[in-house]
Write a protein that holds these residues in place. Structure first.
Motif, PDB file in Angstrom:
ATOM      1  N   ILE A  66     -19.987  13.936 -25.306  1.00 46.74           N
ATOM      2  CA  ILE A  66     -19.707  15.115 -24.580  1.00 46.74           C
ATOM      3  C   ILE A  66     -18.968  14.740 -23.633  1.00 46.74           C
ATOM      4  O   ILE A  66     -17.722  15.433 -23.071  1.00 46.74           O
ATOM      5  CB  ILE A  66     -20.996  15.633 -23.929  1.00 46.74           C
ATOM      6  CG1 ILE A  66     -21.827  16.291 -25.361  1.00 46.74           C
ATOM      7  CG2 ILE A  66     -20.856  16.768 -22.914  1.00 46.74           C
ATOM      8  CD1 ILE A  66     -23.329  16.565 -24.843  1.00 46.74           C
ATOM      9  N   GLN A  67     -19.129  13.531 -22.848  1.00 43.89           N
ATOM     10  CA  GLN A  67     -18.253  13.010 -21.733  1.00 43.89           C
ATOM     11  C   GLN A  67     -16.663  12.803 -22.572  1.00 43.89           C
ATOM     12  O   GLN A  67     -15.604  12.999 -21.674  1.00 43.89           O
ATOM     13  CB  GLN A  67     -18.674  11.418 -21.415  1.00 43.89           C
ATOM     14  CG  GLN A  67     -17.842  11.169 -20.175  1.00 43.89           C
ATOM     15  CD  GLN A  67     -17.832  12.056 -18.955  1.00 43.89           C
ATOM     16  OE1 GLN A  67     -18.978  12.577 -18.546  1.00 43.89           O
ATOM     17  NE2 GLN A  67     -16.588  12.119 -18.390  1.00 43.89           N
ATOM     18  N   ALA A  68     -16.719  12.318 -23.622  1.00 44.63           N
ATOM     19  CA  ALA A  68     -15.463  11.919 -24.200  1.00 44.63           C
ATOM     20  C   ALA A  68     -14.652  13.374 -24.569  1.00 44.63           C
ATOM     21  O   ALA A  68     -13.378  13.375 -24.085  1.00 44.63           O
ATOM     22  CB  ALA A  68     -15.503  11.575 -25.758  1.00 44.63           C
ATOM     23  N   ILE A  69     -15.061  14.432 -24.789  1.00 44.53           N
ATOM     24  CA  ILE A  69     -14.556  15.753 -24.770  1.00 44.53           C
ATOM     25  C   ILE A  69     -13.963  16.069 -23.657  1.00 44.53           C
ATOM     26  O   ILE A  69     -12.732  16.618 -23.271  1.00 44.53           O
ATOM     27  CB  ILE A  69     -15.372  17.023 -25.361  1.00 44.53           C
ATOM     28  CG1 ILE A  69     -15.617  16.621 -26.939  1.00 44.53           C
ATOM     29  CG2 ILE A  69     -14.697  18.327 -25.461  1.00 44.53           C
ATOM     30  CD1 ILE A  69     -16.992  17.618 -27.327  1.00 44.53           C
ATOM     31  N   SER A  70     -14.869  16.048 -22.435  1.00 43.11           N
ATOM     32  CA  SER A  70     -14.284  16.501 -21.138  1.00 43.11           C
ATOM     33  C   SER A  70     -13.103  15.446 -20.719  1.00 43.11           C
ATOM     34  O   SER A  70     -12.130  16.002 -19.983  1.00 43.11           O
ATOM     35  CB  SER A  70     -15.513  16.167 -20.228  1.00 43.11           C
ATOM     36  OG  SER A  70     -15.130  15.605 -18.998  1.00 43.11           O
ATOM     37  N   ASN A  71     -13.166  14.190 -21.072  1.00 42.76           N
ATOM     38  CA  ASN A  71     -11.911  13.224 -20.812  1.00 42.76           C
ATOM     39  C   ASN A  71     -10.764  13.640 -21.258  1.00 42.76           C
ATOM     40  O   ASN A  71      -9.587  13.610 -20.884  1.00 42.76           O
ATOM     41  CB  ASN A  71     -12.320  11.800 -21.016  1.00 42.76           C
ATOM     42  CG  ASN A  71     -13.365  11.321 -20.251  1.00 42.76           C
ATOM     43  OD1 ASN A  71     -13.859  11.774 -19.219  1.00 42.76           O
ATOM     44  ND2 ASN A  71     -13.913  10.149 -20.790  1.00 42.76           N
ATOM     45  N   LEU A  72     -10.906  14.202 -22.796  1.00 40.20           N
ATOM     46  CA  LEU A  72      -9.835  14.434 -23.371  1.00 40.20           C
ATOM     47  C   LEU A  72      -9.288  16.045 -22.746  1.00 40.20           C
ATOM     48  O   LEU A  72      -7.851  15.969 -22.418  1.00 40.20           O
ATOM     49  CB  LEU A  72     -10.272  14.973 -25.040  1.00 40.20           C
ATOM     50  CG  LEU A  72     -10.235  13.838 -25.956  1.00 40.20           C
ATOM     51  CD1 LEU A  72     -10.829  14.403 -27.121  1.00 40.20           C
ATOM     52  CD2 LEU A  72      -9.177  13.169 -26.157  1.00 40.20           C
ATOM     53  N   ARG A  73     -10.183  16.691 -22.266  1.00 36.52           N
ATOM     54  CA  ARG A  73      -9.372  17.860 -21.652  1.00 36.52           C
ATOM     55  C   ARG A  73      -8.526  17.608 -20.283  1.00 36.52           C
ATOM     56  O   ARG A  73      -7.692  18.118 -20.106  1.00 36.52           O
ATOM     57  CB  ARG A  73     -10.789  19.041 -21.229  1.00 36.52           C
ATOM     58  CG  ARG A  73     -11.166  19.503 -22.343  1.00 36.52           C
ATOM     59  CD  ARG A  73     -12.109  20.784 -22.028  1.00 36.52           C
ATOM     60  NE  ARG A  73     -12.885  21.303 -23.138  1.00 36.52           N
ATOM     61  CZ  ARG A  73     -12.503  22.047 -24.179  1.00 36.52           C
ATOM     62  NH1 ARG A  73     -11.180  22.622 -24.151  1.00 36.52           N
ATOM     63  NH2 ARG A  73     -13.520  22.244 -25.107  1.00 36.52           N
ATOM     64  N   LYS A  74      -9.352  16.661 -19.636  1.00 32.74           N
ATOM     65  CA  LYS A  74      -8.684  16.395 -18.310  1.00 32.74           C
ATOM     66  C   LYS A  74      -7.383  15.517 -18.858  1.00 32.74           C
ATOM     67  O   LYS A  74      -6.368  15.854 -17.920  1.00 32.74           O
ATOM     68  CB  LYS A  74      -9.512  15.269 -17.736  1.00 32.74           C
ATOM     69  CG  LYS A  74     -10.635  15.843 -16.648  1.00 32.74           C
ATOM     70  CD  LYS A  74     -11.272  15.055 -15.805  1.00 32.74           C
ATOM     71  CE  LYS A  74     -12.924  15.444 -15.790  1.00 32.74           C
ATOM     72  NZ  LYS A  74     -13.669  14.483 -16.176  1.00 32.74           N
ATOM     73  N   ALA A  75      -7.333  14.692 -19.522  1.00 29.53           N
ATOM     74  CA  ALA A  75      -6.168  14.180 -19.872  1.00 29.53           C
ATOM     75  C   ALA A  75      -4.965  15.102 -20.688  1.00 29.53           C
ATOM     76  O   ALA A  75      -3.706  14.752 -20.412  1.00 29.53           O
ATOM     77  CB  ALA A  75      -6.157  12.878 -20.996  1.00 29.53           C
ATOM     78  N   ALA A  76      -5.284  15.948 -21.157  1.00 28.72           N
ATOM     79  CA  ALA A  76      -4.386  16.967 -21.945  1.00 28.72           C
ATOM     80  C   ALA A  76      -3.756  17.692 -20.647  1.00 28.72           C
ATOM     81  O   ALA A  76      -2.793  17.959 -20.691  1.00 28.72           O
ATOM     82  CB  ALA A  76      -5.197  17.974 -22.896  1.00 28.72           C
ATOM     83  N   GLU A  77      -4.685  18.013 -19.643  1.00 29.92           N
ATOM     84  CA  GLU A  77      -4.114  18.853 -18.469  1.00 29.92           C
ATOM     85  C   GLU A  77      -3.180  18.200 -17.708  1.00 29.92           C
ATOM     86  O   GLU A  77      -2.147  18.606 -17.376  1.00 29.92           O
ATOM     87  CB  GLU A  77      -5.271  19.538 -17.943  1.00 29.92           C
ATOM     88  CG  GLU A  77      -5.673  20.981 -18.382  1.00 29.92           C
ATOM     89  CD  GLU A  77      -6.996  21.268 -18.645  1.00 29.92           C
ATOM     90  OE1 GLU A  77      -7.932  20.859 -17.747  1.00 29.92           O
ATOM     91  OE2 GLU A  77      -7.252  21.953 -19.789  1.00 29.92           O
ATOM     92  N   GLY A  78      -3.627  16.830 -17.661  1.00 30.24           N
ATOM     93  CA  GLY A  78      -2.435  15.998 -16.976  1.00 30.24           C
ATOM     94  C   GLY A  78      -1.141  15.950 -17.800  1.00 30.24           C
ATOM     95  O   GLY A  78      -0.150  15.519 -17.274  1.00 30.24           O
ATOM     96  N   GLY A  79      -1.058  16.208 -19.065  1.00 28.77           N
ATOM     97  CA  GLY A  79      -0.092  16.282 -19.769  1.00 28.77           C
ATOM     98  C   GLY A  79       0.976  17.608 -19.440  1.00 28.77           C
ATOM     99  O   GLY A  79       2.223  17.765 -19.996  1.00 28.77           O
ATOM    100  N   SER A  80       0.495  18.577 -18.801  1.00 33.24           N
ATOM    101  CA  SER A  80       0.917  19.759 -18.307  1.00 33.24           C
ATOM    102  C   SER A  80       1.616  20.571 -19.380  1.00 33.24           C
ATOM    103  O   SER A  80       1.171  20.818 -20.422  1.00 33.24           O
ATOM    104  CB  SER A  80       2.010  19.567 -16.980  1.00 33.24           C
ATOM    105  OG  SER A  80       2.823  19.108 -17.346  1.00 33.24           O
ATOM    106  N   ASN A  81       2.700  21.026 -19.057  1.00 27.64           N
ATOM    107  CA  ASN A  81       3.601  21.611 -20.006  1.00 27.64           C
ATOM    108  C   ASN A  81       3.468  23.168 -19.908  1.00 27.64           C
ATOM    109  O   ASN A  81       2.670  24.093 -20.408  1.00 27.64           O
ATOM    110  CB  ASN A  81       3.548  21.718 -21.588  1.00 27.64           C
ATOM    111  CG  ASN A  81       4.564  22.477 -22.221  1.00 27.64           C
ATOM    112  OD1 ASN A  81       5.839  22.290 -22.100  1.00 27.64           O
ATOM    113  ND2 ASN A  81       4.145  22.873 -23.397  1.00 27.64           N
TER     114      ASN A  81
END
Ligand code: DX5
Ligand code: ZN
Length: 223
Positions: free
Chosen positions: A208-223
């Motif tokens: 669950i934490q891993a999914i949240s980390n993925l979302r945060k990291a994706a948002e860091g990629g912006s676009n």
């Protein structure tokens, strides 16, 4: 306006003996369940098929994103729909003329997408964007989980994103293979909006934490 980030967990990395529990645990945190179907022919591995999909359908309300790594996907369309699939993605390397299978998928009420392998150029996909709800750019050679992300495929994601936007289409761009917190941002920046992750979710101590980390990291990629 960039499309929202969607996370698709690939059950290939889950513990198949406890599949129902593994899926139930992550279900509230996910957008899609990515189901890799292999035939030991299109790819040198066999994963799972209709009986497993049918069983999973009884225990989860998640949308099933079925990635068909099979030589003859056409015969599976109706059985997959009956088993509970919501959408299928089909490799252009297996089905160079995707019109008939797209028509069959639509008849069956399934979402439809096309996939290209790392070695397949973007121009192979470009004529078929209008057929698709989603295009899937493989960022590993398909067949196995846990491989390293191939950053060289990002130029294909960029090409797909600019063609989709230029042509005013609403096609999603999915990326599959080696996606984790260190790679998801670059895929997002290139224009992907649906992210498949197996190892980076199910093989982590806290999925669950891993999914949240993925979302945060994706948002860091912006676009
Ligand atoms: C590979 C499959 C992937 C795989 C991804 O052939 O299509 O969906 O499960 O696994 P990870 O996220 O571990 O690279
Ligand atoms: Zn896959």
């Amino acid at each position: 306006m960039p499309k929202p980030v969607r996370i698709a967990a690939s059950i290939l990395a889950a513990d198949f003996a406890r599949l129902g529990e593994e899926v139930a645990r992550v279900e509230p945190h996910l957008d899609l369940l990515h189901i890799d179907v292999m035939d030991g022919h299109f790819v040198p591995n066999i994963s799972l098929g209709l009986p497993v999909i049918r069983s999973l359908r009884k225990v989860t309300g998640l949308d099933f994103d079925c990635h068909l790594m099979v030589t003859n996907p056409g015969y599976m369309v109706y059985p997959l729909q009956e088993a509970g699939a919501d959408s299928i993605t089909v490799h252009l390397e297996a089905v160079p003329n995707p019109h008939p299978i797209e028509a069959r998928a639509r008849q069956a009420g399934l979402g439809f997408g096309l996939v290209i392998n790392p070695a397949t150029p973007y121009r192979t996909l470009d004529p078929f964007l209008e057929l698709c709800d989603l295009v899937l750019v493989m960022s590993v050679v398909p067949g196995f989980g846990g491989q390293s992300f191939m950053a060289e495929v990002l130029s294909k994601v960029e090409a797909a994103r600019s063609a989709i936007d230029r042509r005013g289409l609403k096609v999603d761009i999915e990326i599959d293979g080696g996606i984790g917190p260190a790679t998801i941002g670059s895929a997002r920046a290139a224009g992907a909006n649906v992210f498949v992750a197996g190892t980076a979710i199910f093989r982590q101590p806290d999925p669950i934490q891993a999914i949240s980390n993925l979302r945060k990291a994706a948002e860091g990629g912006s676009n």
